[in-house]
Design an enzyme around this catalytic site. Sequence first.
Site, PDB file in Angstrom:
ATOM      1  CE  LYS A  79      -3.873   2.016   2.793  1.00  0.00           C
ATOM      2  NZ  LYS A  79      -4.493   1.689   4.102  1.00  0.00           N
ATOM      3  CB  SER A 154      -7.889   4.002   3.226  1.00  0.00           C
ATOM      4  OG  SER A 154      -7.031   3.242   4.108  1.00  0.00           O
ATOM      5  CB  SER A 178      -8.198   0.888   6.201  1.00  0.00           C
ATOM      6  OG  SER A 178      -8.744   2.124   6.026  1.00  0.00           O
TER       7      SER A 178
END
Lengths: 494, 265
Positions: A79, A154, A178
Amino acid sequence: MNYEHLDLSELRVKLDKKEVTSVQLTEYFLARIEKLNPALNAFVTVVRAEALEQAREADAYISSPGENPPLCGIPFAAKDLFCTLGVRTTASSKILDQYIPPYDATVIVKLKEQRAVLVGKTNLDQFAHGSSTETSAFGPTKNPWDTTRIPGGSSGGSAVAVAAGMVPWALGTETGGSIRQPSSLCGISGWKPTYGRVSRHGVIAMASSLDSPGAHAKSVADLVTLANIIAGRDPKDSTTGDRSTNYEVRMKDLKGLRIGVPKEYFPEGLQDEVKQRVMEATEELRKLGAELVEVELPHTKYGSLVYAIVAPAEIASNLSRYDGIRYGHVTGDAKNLLEVYEKSRSEGFGDEAKRRIMTGTYVLSAGYYDAYYKRAQKVRRLIINEFAEVFKTVDVLVAPSSPTVANTLGKAADDPLFGYIADQLNIPSSLAGLPALSVPCGFARPLEGNQPSLDGMPVGLQIIGSQWSEQKVFDVGLAYQTVTDWHRKRPNLE
Amino acid sequence: MSQEEYKPVIGLEVHIQLRTKSKMFGSARNDQNADQPNINIDEIVTAQPGSLPVANKEAIRLAAKMGLALHCTIDEWSKFDRKHYFYPDLPKGYQISQLDQPIAKEGYLEIIKSDGTTKKILIQRAHLEEDAGKNIHPDGLAYSLVDYNRAGTPLLEIVTHPCIESAEEARKYLEELQRIARYVGASDADMEKGSMRCEPSISVRMPGEEGLPPYKCEVKNINSFKFVEQAIKYEIARQTEMRKAGLVPKQVTMGWSERENITVE
């Protein structure tokens, strides 16, 4: 050979037996990324040359005598919150659009020691502020099961990268859902560690008392392998704990295990079919020998309210360093020092970041600190204590990971009711620093938008444990995945 | 009315840089004699995204030692807080300091005045924090430069109660504090080199006024004991004039002008 169907242990066997080289494997996944990313937008940065260089080194190591580390030669994605030395790291924000970190996050260092192969950085809600990946400065990521829908957030990019078989596994982070929520919406397995289980050194900070770096993978067995590598005490992160990291893949039944089903996690607004899938999952757990117990967590409803104060406060503080002076976007247009700050930050930050900075600054300001931040932290303590109490009577809790399946792109912002309920399912356990898994448990037809197929969109089951009880949480997930195969379903990408 | 009845009320805030090998929250070198800018830095000093502070054990030990030497209570539980403001020499946009639970509380330092009498100067607190970097403004250029060599250096901030009553007492306090800091090995405590900094706060009480005066003036950027003494004398005189005239001096932070021997706003 379709390598995207293999899990980590299977890839390890193929590499060790020299049935495939790391270079071949890396080329394979890079080709999939090139083919699929234009439609899915899961990746912000792909590092083809660096990845192949790492793959060559991994192959050299595999050729040398001796055992190979579990992740040696296997591609992965991170990420875009994880600082990667020499590789662009953006937090999906314009303010860090061209930022190249001068150092590696601790987790990345550990993966380099494994000789794992980083192929790229994945898309996220800007600075992790969101649950749909729609606030990214680089466009939204699409759900591979239905590209008119969100992947969740997210960590949407990482979840999609795994679900679409672009990488075997990916790093994610969770602050308030997330990892769990996008894993659920994309039909894959995700692990949100106990706060302090995995080092935050080098992970771009959102809310310092909540951020938990974790992982997305195709199975809980894979997550156990990953946990043993990325978890652990880090002298560079004083909030990491000293517990051992000897997690096992124990194929056991669940006899003697007490599983709590919290009443508050099945509210009005929970989609019927989602509820059905989750109840079917709990029935599987019961057949494995677990005892299901209804429990109550009355402070659940305060979770979102506490988070609405604590998270922006910590976010506002952590975003203070983005001023364009040492790195990141700086305005071309400043006539004085104040304008350097005002313009660089106004130009670089997205709307959600700005909102949170304003809220956070307000609740921390003199005269308001006691009424807002301090009071919210006190209520947080009540939530923490409530979980501790319930874990005296049950071993883990189960619930839906998300109240609905993935919404259509653009819908999430308009639907405050669902946002609120979704938060209730994930935020309280995040506030309490608890470990959790999300595992796929079936499909349900969406209530709005496209009907992607007869089956519908993925549904996720979350399993929450007390602090540091990762092994118990893994046990439940592992057992569930031996009697079901939802985690083996893949989207049709043609 | 004699000057004596207008009693000066003085408090001193002193910062000493602690003699540790590395910085307060990371392993970058703590060396104030760097011959180039921006060499004693790392990702923590420059507040790179994702960097985290790790407390320097030696700094904590030296702070506790100074606290004990100043007869303070050393709390077994202490914490750090973030003090937010925006300035280029402050990389994180906040300074890590201690607000309400400083490492040392309520001590004193004894001075011997020139008339031979002793006085206990009461110390309210001593707390740990990190120093900022340095902004440099080259003449005639349209930009400024920042040097982060000093950023993150461990500081101990020592604050007295406002119980000092003359410039002479202030000077004796500073000299004794310096002796203690050097003896204990906590700091070089050198005003000229910047390892000791002093900011006096001065106000003047009206005759018969109870409690603290309704204002105080802080003076910064003084780099020797002699100048501290002069600045305090100057302020006492200036403020006494005003209070005699029935005025309340404006509460401001002032600088010290060496050239003119006066305080300036």
